[in-house]
Design a protein around this motif. Structure first.
Motif, PDB file in Angstrom:
ATOM      1  N   MET A 230     -10.413   2.708   2.869  1.00  0.00           N
ATOM      2  CA  MET A 230     -11.759   1.803   3.090  1.00  0.00           C
ATOM      3  C   MET A 230     -12.468   1.816   4.113  1.00  0.00           C
TER       4      MET A 230
ATOM      5  N   HIS B 201       1.956 -13.886   2.101  1.00  0.00           N
ATOM      6  CA  HIS B 201       2.127 -12.347   2.568  1.00  0.00           C
ATOM      7  C   HIS B 201       2.121 -11.699   1.239  1.00  0.00           C
TER       8      HIS B 201
ATOM      9  N   THR C  56       0.884  -1.324   0.359  1.00  0.00           N
ATOM     10  CA  THR C  56       0.298   0.247  -0.085  1.00  0.00           C
ATOM     11  C   THR C  56       1.068   1.089   0.117  1.00  0.00           C
TER      12      THR C  56
ATOM     13  N   GLU D 253      -5.333 -10.494  -0.626  1.00  0.00           N
ATOM     14  CA  GLU D 253      -3.060 -11.089  -0.240  1.00  0.00           C
ATOM     15  C   GLU D 253      -3.827 -12.346   0.245  1.00  0.00           C
TER      16      GLU D 253
ATOM     17  N   HIS E 164       4.175 -21.112   9.926  1.00  0.00           N
ATOM     18  CA  HIS E 164       3.102 -21.819   9.839  1.00  0.00           C
ATOM     19  C   HIS E 164       3.663 -23.308   9.432  1.00  0.00           C
TER      20      HIS E 164
ATOM     21  N   GLU F  32      -3.889  -8.644  -4.876  1.00  0.00           N
ATOM     22  CA  GLU F  32      -2.476  -7.046  -4.458  1.00  0.00           C
ATOM     23  C   GLU F  32      -2.851  -6.261  -5.111  1.00  0.00           C
TER      24      GLU F  32
ATOM     25  N   SER G 256      -5.091 -14.082   2.347  1.00  0.00           N
ATOM     26  CA  SER G 256      -4.246 -14.055   3.265  1.00  0.00           C
ATOM     27  C   SER G 256      -4.165 -15.850   4.176  1.00  0.00           C
TER      28      SER G 256
ATOM     29  N   GLY H 172      -3.179 -18.068   7.564  1.00  0.00           N
ATOM     30  CA  GLY H 172      -3.349 -18.208   8.830  1.00  0.00           C
ATOM     31  C   GLY H 172      -2.645 -19.077   9.903  1.00  0.00           C
TER      32      GLY H 172
ATOM     33  N   ILE I 185     -12.400  -4.584  -4.379  1.00  0.00           N
ATOM     34  CA  ILE I 185     -13.060  -5.459  -4.388  1.00  0.00           C
ATOM     35  C   ILE I 185     -14.792  -4.205  -3.149  1.00  0.00           C
TER      36      ILE I 185
HETATM   37  C1  FAD Z   1       1.421  -8.442  13.217  1.00  0.00           C
HETATM   38  C2  FAD Z   1       0.967  -9.313  11.495  1.00  0.00           C
HETATM   39  C3  FAD Z   1       0.728 -10.044  12.280  1.00  0.00           C
HETATM   40  C4  FAD Z   1       0.306 -10.543  10.613  1.00  0.00           C
HETATM   41  N1  FAD Z   1       0.340 -12.587  10.737  1.00  0.00           N
HETATM   42  C5  FAD Z   1      -0.145 -12.218   9.256  1.00  0.00           C
HETATM   43  C6  FAD Z   1      -0.429 -13.978   9.041  1.00  0.00           C
HETATM   44  O1  FAD Z   1      -0.531 -14.514  10.123  1.00  0.00           O
HETATM   45  N2  FAD Z   1      -1.320 -14.223   7.854  1.00  0.00           N
HETATM   46  C7  FAD Z   1      -1.319 -13.658   6.884  1.00  0.00           C
HETATM   47  O2  FAD Z   1      -1.405 -14.081   5.775  1.00  0.00           O
HETATM   48  N3  FAD Z   1      -0.737 -11.692   6.659  1.00  0.00           N
HETATM   49  C8  FAD Z   1      -0.153 -11.324   7.620  1.00  0.00           C
HETATM   50  N4  FAD Z   1       0.037 -10.195   7.893  1.00  0.00           N
HETATM   51  C9  FAD Z   1       0.155  -9.652   6.784  1.00  0.00           C
HETATM   52  C10 FAD Z   1      -1.438  -8.718   6.688  1.00  0.00           C
HETATM   53  O3  FAD Z   1      -1.549  -8.923   8.147  1.00  0.00           O
HETATM   54  C11 FAD Z   1      -1.802  -9.097   5.495  1.00  0.00           C
HETATM   55  O4  FAD Z   1      -1.382  -9.715   4.633  1.00  0.00           O
HETATM   56  C12 FAD Z   1      -3.415  -8.151   5.629  1.00  0.00           C
HETATM   57  O5  FAD Z   1      -4.253  -9.395   5.012  1.00  0.00           O
HETATM   58  C13 FAD Z   1      -3.659  -6.882   4.960  1.00  0.00           C
HETATM   59  O6  FAD Z   1      -4.524  -6.704   5.377  1.00  0.00           O
HETATM   60  P1  FAD Z   1      -4.620  -5.005   5.349  1.00  0.00           P
HETATM   61  O7  FAD Z   1      -6.712  -4.200   5.785  1.00  0.00           O
HETATM   62  O8  FAD Z   1      -3.895  -4.517   6.527  1.00  0.00           O
HETATM   63  O9  FAD Z   1      -4.771  -3.804   4.104  1.00  0.00           O
HETATM   64  P2  FAD Z   1      -3.497  -3.720   3.070  1.00  0.00           P
HETATM   65  O10 FAD Z   1      -2.011  -3.665   4.198  1.00  0.00           O
HETATM   66  O11 FAD Z   1      -4.055  -2.299   3.792  1.00  0.00           O
HETATM   67  O12 FAD Z   1      -3.621  -3.758   1.504  1.00  0.00           O
HETATM   68  C14 FAD Z   1      -3.098  -5.719   1.500  1.00  0.00           C
HETATM   69  C15 FAD Z   1      -3.400  -5.071   0.156  1.00  0.00           C
HETATM   70  O13 FAD Z   1      -4.595  -5.212  -0.411  1.00  0.00           O
HETATM   71  C16 FAD Z   1      -4.839  -4.468  -1.622  1.00  0.00           C
HETATM   72  N5  FAD Z   1      -6.675  -4.292  -0.699  1.00  0.00           N
HETATM   73  C17 FAD Z   1      -6.640  -3.722   0.203  1.00  0.00           C
HETATM   74  N6  FAD Z   1      -8.491  -3.904   0.416  1.00  0.00           N
HETATM   75  C18 FAD Z   1      -8.713  -3.781  -0.937  1.00  0.00           C
HETATM   76  C19 FAD Z   1      -9.538  -4.111  -1.055  1.00  0.00           C
HETATM   77  N7  FAD Z   1     -10.981  -3.399  -1.165  1.00  0.00           N
HETATM   78  N8  FAD Z   1      -9.393  -4.016  -3.248  1.00  0.00           N
HETATM   79  C20 FAD Z   1      -8.606  -4.440  -4.003  1.00  0.00           C
HETATM   80  N9  FAD Z   1      -7.518  -4.456  -3.014  1.00  0.00           N
HETATM   81  C21 FAD Z   1      -7.596  -4.277  -1.767  1.00  0.00           C
HETATM   82  C22 FAD Z   1      -4.072  -3.197  -1.108  1.00  0.00           C
HETATM   83  O14 FAD Z   1      -4.424  -2.398  -2.193  1.00  0.00           O
HETATM   84  C23 FAD Z   1      -2.772  -3.974  -1.078  1.00  0.00           C
HETATM   85  O15 FAD Z   1      -2.121  -4.581  -1.712  1.00  0.00           O
HETATM   86  C24 FAD Z   1       0.250 -10.104   9.309  1.00  0.00           C
HETATM   87  C25 FAD Z   1       0.803  -8.513   9.566  1.00  0.00           C
HETATM   88  C26 FAD Z   1       1.536  -8.302  10.639  1.00  0.00           C
HETATM   89  C27 FAD Z   1       1.887  -6.560  10.739  1.00  0.00           C
END
Ligand code: FAD
Length: 477
Positions: free
Chosen positions: A98, A424, A87, A154, A379, A207, A156, A158, A213
């Motif tokens: 958002m 990630h 981001t 992402e 994991h 990403e 994601s 967990g 979305i």
């Molecule tokens: C302490 C910590 C622990 C973590 N643990 C995990 C874990 O266990 N597993 C894991 O997979 N990740 C983990 N992460 C990484 C992170 O939290 C994830 O990637 C999470 O999904 C990001 O969510 P966010 O709302 O912060 O998205 P952001 O960081 O704001 O955005 C992430 C991406 O999504 C895009 N995006 C956001 N919203 C939208 C939308 N509405 N439409 C299209 N694109 C969008 C953004 O442009 C960017 O490319 C961790 C991070 C931290 C700091």
């Protein structure tokens, strides 16, 4: 473009943004822009021109149309917790927040689905459905702050990925705003649906590089009846790795199978104070859920396997509270490690589960070779390790060694049949290495898709696609 022409262009864009979302939702103050100039990834910062907070999907679509017309970059942002600089507004333009789109729209108990807006916090979804004895399994450690839009974009994972899969496995339908200003719907509340390409899963994991979305329908499952947690303690870190492969090879699929090395254990204990066994060289945190008799049987068998693989002790959590404390402590691993040095660089190289012990050893060898401090947790049941380098970005010489060490870790993961990132995302940090995994032809397919949906390249520029790919370190087939 001269700076006066640029100012004029930005002035016009600002007027049109205000027409779409109102003055109160367009911020171009220096302080407002600074707040969104970085995310959870260290060492990346750039100022956007505007921070814009749409209230509806239609407003999102109108903003994208304007940005395409004016070739203005757009960075969609949930909570900014991503760890690959996804981001960071590298090329200026609009950060699209958002924060207003944060409602749970429907919980459908007949079809077992929940429909949410993208800014909804992940844990709110989990808590809401559990009240109805339902279960939304994907649980990134950041679930208390991350948004579902970020999780979807992402893909994601967990702590429960081993048994239940990751975000993509629960994405049934999306509403997406496209760069041309169209709103489309993909998928539905359907178990079966083969009408056309699977567009839902094209946007999941993209990403923020294809569209925004604006709504998501997620699959729910019945909440498991019960669960049990054990800790297996090791004095040999590779024995912990071997146990992971042995558990799976014995056809045991626990919900959670997490690995923490001693460095991480000590940091987490310093942070959480829950009496973790910090004298162990490594531990496995293992959870099984389901009907009581199955859980009892599996936990007994898993404990036996761990002992056979030289666990020095296997402890059962004595209560639900203790089990929750252990899971929470594990979720705090990154935050706990981040307190130790000014800069924390966390990666998520992933290998087939059978290769976990080899990968654990390889990470430790690489850390020694480059003389850098790498703590490892992750994991392990998913083959997804988080080698985490504790360093200081101001030390340029050390940062070069850190970069070389991670390149070697990526190389090793791919050599073992693994990948650069298990959960990630690619973002900026892994973009130069992506060709190692996909090959030139694979990248070209992705470029073709990107070009057809986002011909002006406004969506999250500078992410996923590298200007220059890194050379492979060794020749690997
Ligand atoms: C302490 C910590 C622990 C973590 N643990 C995990 C874990 O266990 N597993 C894991 O997979 N990740 C983990 N992460 C990484 C992170 O939290 C994830 O990637 C999470 O999904 C990001 O969510 P966010 O709302 O912060 O998205 P952001 O960081 O704001 O955005 C992430 C991406 O999504 C895009 N995006 C956001 N919203 C939208 C939308 N509405 N439409 C299209 N694109 C969008 C953004 O442009 C960017 O490319 C961790 C991070 C931290 C700091």
């Amino acid at each position: 473009m001269s700076s006066s022409k640029m100012d004029k262009k930005l002035g016009k864009i600002k007027e049109r943004l205000i027409e779409i979302v109102g003055t109160e939702n367009v911020d171009d103050t220096t302080s407002g822009r600074l707040v969104y100039s970085y995310d959870a990834t260290p060492n990346f910062q750039a100022l956007p021109d505007f921070v814009v907070s749409p209230r509806t999907a239609e407003e999102v679509a109108a903003i994208l149309k304007l940005c395409t017309e004016t070739s203005t970059p757009v960075y969609t942002r949930g909570s900014g917790t991503n760890l690959c600089a996804d981001t960071c507004p590298l090329k200026g333009g609009v950060v699209l927040l958002m924060k207003h789109l944060n409602k749970i729209l429907e919980l459908d108990k007949e079809n077992l689905t929940i429909t949410v807006q993208p800014g909804t916090i992940t844990k709110e979804i989990t808590d809401r459905v559990e009240k109805e004895d339902l279960f939304y399994p994907p649980d990134p450690s950041s679930m208390k702050i991350s948004t579902i839009g970020g999780n979807l974009a992402e893909n994601s994972g967990g702590l429960r990925g081993l048994k239940y899969g990751v975000t993509k496995d629960y994405a049934m339908a999306l509403q997406v705003a496209l760069p041309n200003g169209e709103l489309i719907r993909t998928g539905g509340k359907l178990t079966k649906d083969v009408a056309g390409y699977d567009l839902t899963h094209l946007f999941v994991g993209s990403e923020g590089t294809l569209g925004v979305i604006t709504e998501a329908t997620l699959k729910l499952i019945p909440k498991p009846e019960t669960q049990k947690t054990i800790l297996a303690l090791y004095q040999d870190i590779e024995a912990a790795g071997r146990s992971v492969s042995a558990i799976i090879a014995n056809k045991m699929i626990p919900v959670t199978l997490e690995f923490l090395d001693q460095d991480t254990l000590k940091a987490v204990e310093d942070f959480a104070h829950i009496g973790l066994p910090t004298d162990a060289k490594a531990i496995l945190l293992i959870v099984q859920d389901g009907p009581q008799e199955i859980v009892d049987r599996d936990i007994h068998k898993i404990a036996e396997i761990c002992r056979a693989e030289q666990a020095v002790d296997v402890r059962l959590a004595s209560s639900d509270e203790e089990a929750e404390e252990l899971a929470t402590a594990r979720r705090s691993a990154l935050s706990a490690l981040a307190r130790l040095k000014p800069t924390t660089i966390l990666e998520d190289a992933t290998v087939p589960r059978s290769e976990i012990a080899t990968m654990v050893r390889a990470i430790s060898d690489v850390a020694q070779k480059y003389n850098v401090r790498i703590s490892t947790f992750g994991h392990a049941g998913d083959g997804n390790l988080h080698p985490t380098c504790l360093t200081d970005a101001r030390d340029e010489e050390e940062m070069t060694r850190v970069e070389e060490a991670f390149a070697e870790i990526f190389e090793k993961a791919i050599e073992l049949g693994g990948t650069l990132t298990g959960e990630h995302g690619v973002g900026v940090t892994k973009a130069p290495y992506l060709e190692w995994k996909l090959g030139k032809a694979g990248i070209e397919v992705m470029r073709g898709i990107k070009q057809s949906i986002d011909p002006k390249g406004i969506m999250n520029p500078g992410k996923v696609f590298a200007e220059h790919s890194k050379e492979r370190l060794v020749s690997v087939q």
